[in-house]
Design an enzyme around this catalytic site. Sequence first.
Site, PDB file in Angstrom:
ATOM      1  N   HIS A 150      37.816 -13.614  20.565  1.00  0.00           N
ATOM      2  CA  HIS A 150      36.740 -12.624  20.480  1.00  0.00           C
ATOM      3  C   HIS A 150      36.544 -11.910  21.809  1.00  0.00           C
ATOM      4  O   HIS A 150      36.499 -10.673  21.872  1.00  0.00           O
ATOM      5  CB  HIS A 150      35.444 -13.321  20.060  1.00  0.00           C
ATOM      6  CG  HIS A 150      34.224 -12.458  20.170  1.00  0.00           C
ATOM      7  ND1 HIS A 150      33.704 -11.772  19.103  1.00  0.00           N
ATOM      8  CD2 HIS A 150      33.419 -12.166  21.233  1.00  0.00           C
ATOM      9  CE1 HIS A 150      32.626 -11.084  19.498  1.00  0.00           C
ATOM     10  NE2 HIS A 150      32.450 -11.321  20.791  1.00  0.00           N
ATOM     11  N   GLU A 151      36.441 -12.666  22.882  1.00  0.00           N
ATOM     12  CA  GLU A 151      36.177 -12.063  24.183  1.00  0.00           C
ATOM     13  C   GLU A 151      37.331 -11.162  24.631  1.00  0.00           C
ATOM     14  O   GLU A 151      37.107 -10.146  25.294  1.00  0.00           O
ATOM     15  CB  GLU A 151      35.916 -13.147  25.235  1.00  0.00           C
ATOM     16  CG  GLU A 151      34.681 -14.001  24.988  1.00  0.00           C
ATOM     17  CD  GLU A 151      33.378 -13.208  24.982  1.00  0.00           C
ATOM     18  OE1 GLU A 151      33.353 -12.076  25.514  1.00  0.00           O
ATOM     19  OE2 GLU A 151      32.394 -13.716  24.423  1.00  0.00           O
ATOM     20  N   HIS A 154      36.850  -7.658  23.695  1.00  0.00           N
ATOM     21  CA  HIS A 154      36.047  -6.886  24.650  1.00  0.00           C
ATOM     22  C   HIS A 154      36.912  -6.392  25.809  1.00  0.00           C
ATOM     23  O   HIS A 154      36.726  -5.276  26.308  1.00  0.00           O
ATOM     24  CB  HIS A 154      34.907  -7.745  25.201  1.00  0.00           C
ATOM     25  CG  HIS A 154      33.786  -7.982  24.241  1.00  0.00           C
ATOM     26  ND1 HIS A 154      33.092  -6.970  23.616  1.00  0.00           N
ATOM     27  CD2 HIS A 154      33.208  -9.144  23.804  1.00  0.00           C
ATOM     28  CE1 HIS A 154      32.147  -7.475  22.844  1.00  0.00           C
ATOM     29  NE2 HIS A 154      32.200  -8.800  22.937  1.00  0.00           N
ATOM     30  N   HIS A 157      38.752  -3.411  24.633  1.00  0.00           N
ATOM     31  CA  HIS A 157      37.821  -2.289  24.478  1.00  0.00           C
ATOM     32  C   HIS A 157      37.595  -1.622  25.831  1.00  0.00           C
ATOM     33  O   HIS A 157      37.488  -0.391  25.921  1.00  0.00           O
ATOM     34  CB  HIS A 157      36.498  -2.802  23.901  1.00  0.00           C
ATOM     35  CG  HIS A 157      35.623  -1.732  23.335  1.00  0.00           C
ATOM     36  ND1 HIS A 157      34.346  -1.982  22.890  1.00  0.00           N
ATOM     37  CD2 HIS A 157      35.817  -0.407  23.147  1.00  0.00           C
ATOM     38  CE1 HIS A 157      33.801  -0.868  22.443  1.00  0.00           C
ATOM     39  NE2 HIS A 157      34.682   0.108  22.585  1.00  0.00           N
ATOM     40  N   GLU A 187      29.348  -4.984  19.664  1.00  0.00           N
ATOM     41  CA  GLU A 187      30.081  -6.181  19.240  1.00  0.00           C
ATOM     42  C   GLU A 187      31.061  -5.903  18.107  1.00  0.00           C
ATOM     43  O   GLU A 187      31.882  -6.753  17.768  1.00  0.00           O
ATOM     44  CB  GLU A 187      29.095  -7.268  18.792  1.00  0.00           C
ATOM     45  CG  GLU A 187      28.290  -7.882  19.915  1.00  0.00           C
ATOM     46  CD  GLU A 187      29.114  -8.729  20.865  1.00  0.00           C
ATOM     47  OE1 GLU A 187      30.195  -9.208  20.459  1.00  0.00           O
ATOM     48  OE2 GLU A 187      28.692  -8.901  22.019  1.00  0.00           O
ATOM     49  N   TYR A 305      23.878  -8.187  16.510  1.00  0.00           N
ATOM     50  CA  TYR A 305      25.018  -9.049  16.215  1.00  0.00           C
ATOM     51  C   TYR A 305      25.339  -9.052  14.725  1.00  0.00           C
ATOM     52  O   TYR A 305      26.492  -8.870  14.322  1.00  0.00           O
ATOM     53  CB  TYR A 305      24.752 -10.479  16.707  1.00  0.00           C
ATOM     54  CG  TYR A 305      25.106 -10.687  18.156  1.00  0.00           C
ATOM     55  CD1 TYR A 305      26.401 -10.988  18.536  1.00  0.00           C
ATOM     56  CD2 TYR A 305      24.143 -10.563  19.152  1.00  0.00           C
ATOM     57  CE1 TYR A 305      26.740 -11.177  19.871  1.00  0.00           C
ATOM     58  CE2 TYR A 305      24.462 -10.745  20.489  1.00  0.00           C
ATOM     59  CZ  TYR A 305      25.762 -11.050  20.841  1.00  0.00           C
ATOM     60  OH  TYR A 305      26.098 -11.224  22.164  1.00  0.00           O
TER      61      TYR A 305
END
Length: 375
Positions: A150-151, A154, A157, A187, A305
Site C-alpha cells: 500500500h505505502e 504512495h 503517486h 488514499e 479513508y
Amino acid sequence: ARWYPPSPPRRYKAECAGVDEGALRKYFPLEHVKSTILTIYEELLELKFERVADAEVWHEDVECYAVRSASPNGSGKDGSEEDDVLGHFYLDIFPRKGKYSHQCVYPLRPSFGTGKDRILPACVNIGNLTPSREGSPSLLLFREVETFFHEFGHVCHCVLTNAQHSLHSWAWSAVPWPGGVEQDFLEVPSMMLENFVWCPEVLRRLSKHVTDGTCLPESTIDALSQSRFLMTGYTKSKYLAMSLYDLKVHSGPGPYVFEGKEYDAVSLYNVMIEKYTGVVPVPESFAAASWFHLLMGYDAGYYGYIYSETFAADLYSKFSELSHDGKPVIDANLGKKYRDKILSPCATIDGEGMLVNFLGREPSKDAFLRSRILM
C-alpha cells in the site's frame, strides 16, 4: 444488546478462517517481499528502479532508488538514459530509537518545471517492519506485506507526477503546506494498488518459504484471500463511528451534544463506538488518545479513508475483470493507463475527473458493495 468480542480479530481469523499470521511469517522473508513488490510495480507501471549506492542518506539502513521509465522510447525530452530519471525514493523501513513509529510515505521535494529544466520529485517510505534478530532473517506478518504494498503506491503517486507547478505536484494534502489532491481522494491510488496483494497470482509471487523456497500452499492462499473481509461489519461500523466522532469534535468546543445528552471528549467517543458498533469499549479506556489521524492534519477528514476505499474498489474492478477472463491481473497496458490517468496528474485534475478518465464512466459504489457481499 451489548456484545463483547470473544477474542481479538487475529485470533478469531486463526480459529474461524484457518489463517494464523504468525505461522505464515516463514513465507514472507523481507528481502524477497521487498524485491517482489518492486518488480510487480515495475511490470505494472512500466518502470525501472535502480539502487543509488552512493546516495547521501541519514542512516545506514536507508536505501535510495532512482525511478526510470521502462517504456521503449523513454520519457525524457530525447528518450536518452540520462534524461529518463523521473524521481527518487528512499526506503527507511526498520524501527530505531527516536524514529516515527507508524508507517507512511512523506514527500521530500516537489516536482516543477523551471524553464528548460525540471526539479524531480523525491519522497521517503517510512516503515517499521519486523527487523532481523540474532542472525535470523526478517520475516514479515502478512499485514506488514499488505502495508508495504500500500505505502509503495504512495511512493509511485509521488514520483510519477507530471505537474508543472509544485502546488499541483504533491500527492498528499495532509501535510503542513498548501497543495495536493483532495484530502478524500489521496488514499484512492494506493488503496487500489493494495488490492493486488490479495490476488492468488500475486500471493504466489510474494510468498517464498525461508527454508525451502516454496510459495504458499493453494489451500492457504484460498483461506487468506477469503479472510480479507472477515468481521467487516464490525470493523467498518467502528471506522464509521470514529469518522462521525472526528466530525463532531471538529465542529465546535465541548461539551458535545449527542442524542440529546452532553459529553466530554472521552465519554463521547465511548458512547459513539458502542452506539454504532454494538460493542462496548474497554471500561475506563479512551482509544482516541492514541489515534494519530485525529490531530495530525486530517482533522475532520478521517471519513476519507472509506470514501477512498469505495472508489479504489471501482478502479480495481477493471483489473479484476482480467482475472475473471483468465488473464493475468498484472497487465502493463491497463497499468500504463492507470499511471497516466490516476497517478501522474496529481492535483492538476480533480479526483472525480481522474476517475472518469480512467473508468470511461461515472464512478460507482457497486464494486465496493459487491466485494463486501452487500449486494
